[in-house]
Design an enzyme around this catalytic site. Structure first.
Site, PDB file in Angstrom:
ATOM      1  N   ALA A 175       0.813  -1.217   0.000  1.00 16.14           N
ATOM      2  CA  ALA A 175       0.000   0.000   0.000  1.00 16.14           C
ATOM      3  C   ALA A 175       0.850   1.272   0.000  1.00 16.14           C
ATOM      4  O   ALA A 175       0.464   2.301   0.539  1.00 16.14           O
ATOM      5  CB  ALA A 175      -0.950   0.016   1.209  1.00 16.14           C
ATOM      6  N   ARG A 176       2.020   1.163  -0.604  1.00 16.15           N
ATOM      7  CA  ARG A 176       2.947   2.307  -0.726  1.00 16.15           C
ATOM      8  C   ARG A 176       3.442   2.841   0.613  1.00 16.15           C
ATOM      9  O   ARG A 176       3.961   3.940   0.703  1.00 16.15           O
ATOM     10  CB  ARG A 176       2.332   3.452  -1.542  1.00 16.15           C
ATOM     11  N   LEU A 177       3.287   2.044   1.646  1.00 15.91           N
ATOM     12  CA  LEU A 177       3.797   2.472   2.956  1.00 15.91           C
ATOM     13  C   LEU A 177       5.221   1.947   3.112  1.00 15.91           C
ATOM     14  O   LEU A 177       5.518   1.114   3.960  1.00 15.91           O
ATOM     15  CB  LEU A 177       2.874   1.973   4.081  1.00 15.91           C
TER      16      LEU A 177
END
Ligand SMILES: Cc1cc2nc3c(=O)[nH]c(=O)nc-3n(C[C@H](O)[C@H](O)[C@H](O)COP(=O)(O)O)c2cc1C
Length: 197
Positions: A175-177
């Site tokens: 999740a692009r974290l």
């Protein structure tokens, strides 16, 4: 990935990530993008191969009279980037660049394949050349010049050392974290900070 799991020494982290990357996918694990800039701030970037750490500096080799060589002469700072797709990891470094000691370059050059040694003499890297035939003629010339003798290192070719002042580790997450840790060299050693992805 926690800060504690990386540890305090970014060069040790880099070495272990490099070994992992090479084990996972040896194809071009040692390829890094090297960015230099002209004194008036015009950047240029190209791929070069990583040749190991030497006393805390990242080593690579090139032609001292190439575009990058000329830029480094006038503006001895550079950035480099490794991207290891198979691990979804990136390492960035920034720092001062100097030429390696002649003894280091001599040793490295002597260990290269003879064809690479001849190539270093024949190629005026980054200069315009009329045709492939001209390059082949220059190879033949160098071969004749050094016939039956060891090929010495050209004075215009050798190693560079980038002394990192900042090293950033990027690890792709869901999740692009993504995890990012930035190490900065300071008077009392390396200071580390987590950065937003
Ligand atoms: C996978 C790969 C590895 C390369 N390794 C080197 C290298 O170690 N040293 C080098 O001078 N050029 C290397 N090159 C060529 C450079 O990318 C570049 O074309 C050349 O150094 C001239 O760059 P310049 O005109 O900016 O000086 C490599 C290219 C590729 C694609």
């Amino acid at each position: 990935m926690s800060q504690e799991s990386l540890g305090p020494d970014p060069l040790a982290v880099f070495e272990s990530w490099f070994v992992e990357a090479r084990t996972h996918d040896p194809r071009f694990a040692d390829a890094m993008t090297l960015a230099t800039a002209s004194p008036d701030g015009r950047p240029s970037a190209r791929t070069v191969l990583y040749k190991g750490l030497d006393d805390g500096a990242v080593c690579f080799v090139s032609n001292y009279e190439s575009n990058k060589g000329q830029e480094l002469e006038l503006n001895p700072r550079a950035a480099l980037v490794f991207f290891w797709a198979s691990l979804n990891r990136q390492v960035r470094m920034e720092g001062h660049v100097e030429r390696a000691a002649a003894s280091w370059s001599d040793r490295y050059f002597a260990a290269r394949a003879r064809t690479s040694q001849i190539g270093a003499w024949a190629s005026a890297q980054s200069r315009v050349i009329g045709s492939r035939a001209v390059l082949e003629a220059r190879i033949a010339e160098a071969e004749a010049r050094f016939l039956d003798q060891p090929v010495p290192r050209p004075s215009f070719w050798g190693g560079y050392r980038l002394q990192p002042e900042r090293i950033e580790f990027w690890l792709g997450q869901n999740a692009r974290l993504h995890d990012r840790y930035s190490y900065r060299a300071g008077p009392s050693g390396w200071a580390v900070e987590r950065l937003s992805p």
